[in-house]
Design an enzyme around this catalytic site. Structure first.
Site, short mmCIF file in Angstrom:
data_model
loop_
_atom_site.label_atom_id
_atom_site.label_comp_id
_atom_site.label_asym_id
_atom_site.label_seq_id
_atom_site.Cartn_x
_atom_site.Cartn_y
_atom_site.Cartn_z
N GLU A 134 43.51 56.91 35.63
CA GLU A 134 44.64 56.28 34.33
C GLU A 134 45.40 57.52 34.21
O GLU A 134 45.26 58.60 33.47
CB GLU A 134 43.55 56.20 33.12
CG GLU A 134 42.39 55.01 33.35
CD GLU A 134 43.03 53.66 32.89
OE1 GLU A 134 44.36 53.64 32.90
OE2 GLU A 134 42.29 52.83 32.91
N HIS A 141 47.08 45.50 37.89
CA HIS A 141 47.74 44.43 37.38
C HIS A 141 48.83 43.93 37.95
O HIS A 141 48.87 44.07 39.21
CB HIS A 141 48.17 44.81 35.77
CG HIS A 141 47.16 45.72 35.06
ND1 HIS A 141 46.28 44.92 34.28
CD2 HIS A 141 46.87 47.14 34.91
CE1 HIS A 141 45.53 45.92 33.73
NE2 HIS A 141 45.67 47.23 34.20
N HIS A 147 46.25 53.23 37.74
CA HIS A 147 46.51 52.74 36.30
C HIS A 147 47.20 53.54 35.08
O HIS A 147 47.07 54.68 35.57
CB HIS A 147 45.21 52.09 35.61
CG HIS A 147 44.51 50.73 36.43
ND1 HIS A 147 44.58 49.48 35.79
CD2 HIS A 147 43.84 50.63 37.48
CE1 HIS A 147 44.07 48.67 36.50
NE2 HIS A 147 43.60 49.27 37.54
N GLU A 178 52.76 49.01 32.47
CA GLU A 178 51.99 49.49 33.33
C GLU A 178 52.08 48.91 34.66
O GLU A 178 52.10 49.89 35.65
CB GLU A 178 50.45 49.31 32.71
CG GLU A 178 49.34 50.06 33.60
CD GLU A 178 48.00 49.69 33.19
OE1 GLU A 178 47.84 48.92 32.28
OE2 GLU A 178 47.22 50.05 34.30
#
Ligand SMILES: [Zn+2]
Length: 261
Positions: A144, A10, A77, A24
């Site tokens: 993640e 992102h 992430h 995030e």
């Protein structure tokens, strides 16, 4: 040299998952920068798909890695959507025992341990058909790092000590999985070489005038000159500096005295 592309997910207008006061994109970037810093102690080259808060499309990311000819791609992430803990992914089309799976296992074992040690679950080693895993031409993984909408997970994400342990674990996992060697420690400047130790030199004799007993000198001179006896009183008188030892000056005085008689 092994080239590692670190991909903080992102960025810019895409904040990624948000929750518990965290975004995030910020967590991913912070962690990526910490990993890059820690990888400096290993013999490897690192690059980042982004090193600031900018938007980057998924194809931009994989293109960067492919153009740079990275040897490994790791995407960072934080998840959302219910659940708890850590999980990571490799491309769904890959075998469980291949090169990519082995590197991922090395990273997973280090990173999942940090989470489980902190009481958070490991959701396991997973596979998925994700763009950055599919379109990268080198082994790749995506992690993640827990769930941003889980209060317990985010408590850890806000903990600087935990975040540090997480960065250390990712780095150690990459080093183990990719077989990175530590760089040689840069030696501190060498101290100047010590001069070779010499045996202690005997002191040169102090250049003092040779001295003899006045009486001996007088006797010797009398023998040469064949002159009269001198009493001890006279001899004492001839001792120019009064220390009972003869100097050149004494000798001259004595000779003058003897010869002059
Ligand atoms: Zn994400």
């Amino acid at each position: 040299m092994t080239k590692i592309m670190i991909d903080p997910g992102h960025g810019g207008r895409d904040p990624g998952a948000c929750g518990n006061g965290l975004r995030e994109k910020d967590l991913n970037l912070k962690l990526a920068l910490m990993v890059r810093e820690r990888l400096k102690k290993y013999k490897c080259d690192t690059a980042m798909t982004r090193s600031s808060d900018v938007f980057l499309s998924l194809p931009d990311r994989t293109k960067k890695a492919n153009t740079w000819k990275a040897n490994y791609f790791i995407s960072l992430h934080v998840n959302a959507g219910g659940g708890a803990g850590y999980e990571d992914y490799i491309y769904s089309g890959l075998p469980d025992t291949g090169h990519t799976a082995k590197i991922r296992s090395a990273v997973h074992s280090k990173v999942a341990k940090v989470w489980t040690d902190a009481g958070r679950p490991s959701r396991g080693k997973k596979k998925k058909n994700l763009h950055v895993l599919r379109e990268t031409s080198m082994p790749a993984m995506l992690m993640e790092n827990s769930l941003i909408d889980n209060a317990e997970d985010t408590r850890l994400l806000k903990d600087a000590n935990f975040f540090n342990r997480l960065a250390e674990a990712i780095t150690a996992g990459l080093a183990a999985g990719l077989g990175l060697q530590l760089r040689e420690v840069i030696p501190s400047p060498a101290p100047p070489p010590k001069p070779p130790t010499k045996p202690p030199q005997p002191k040169p004799p102090t250049a003092k005038p040779s001295k003899y007993n006045v009486a001996d000198a007088i006797r010797a001179m009398q023998a040469v000159v064949g002159k009269v006896q001198l009493s001890a009183e006279e001899a004492k008188h001839l001792d120019a500096n009064g220390d009972g030892k003869i100097t050149v000056q004494d000798a001259i005085l004595i000779l003058q005295k003897i010869v002059g008689k």
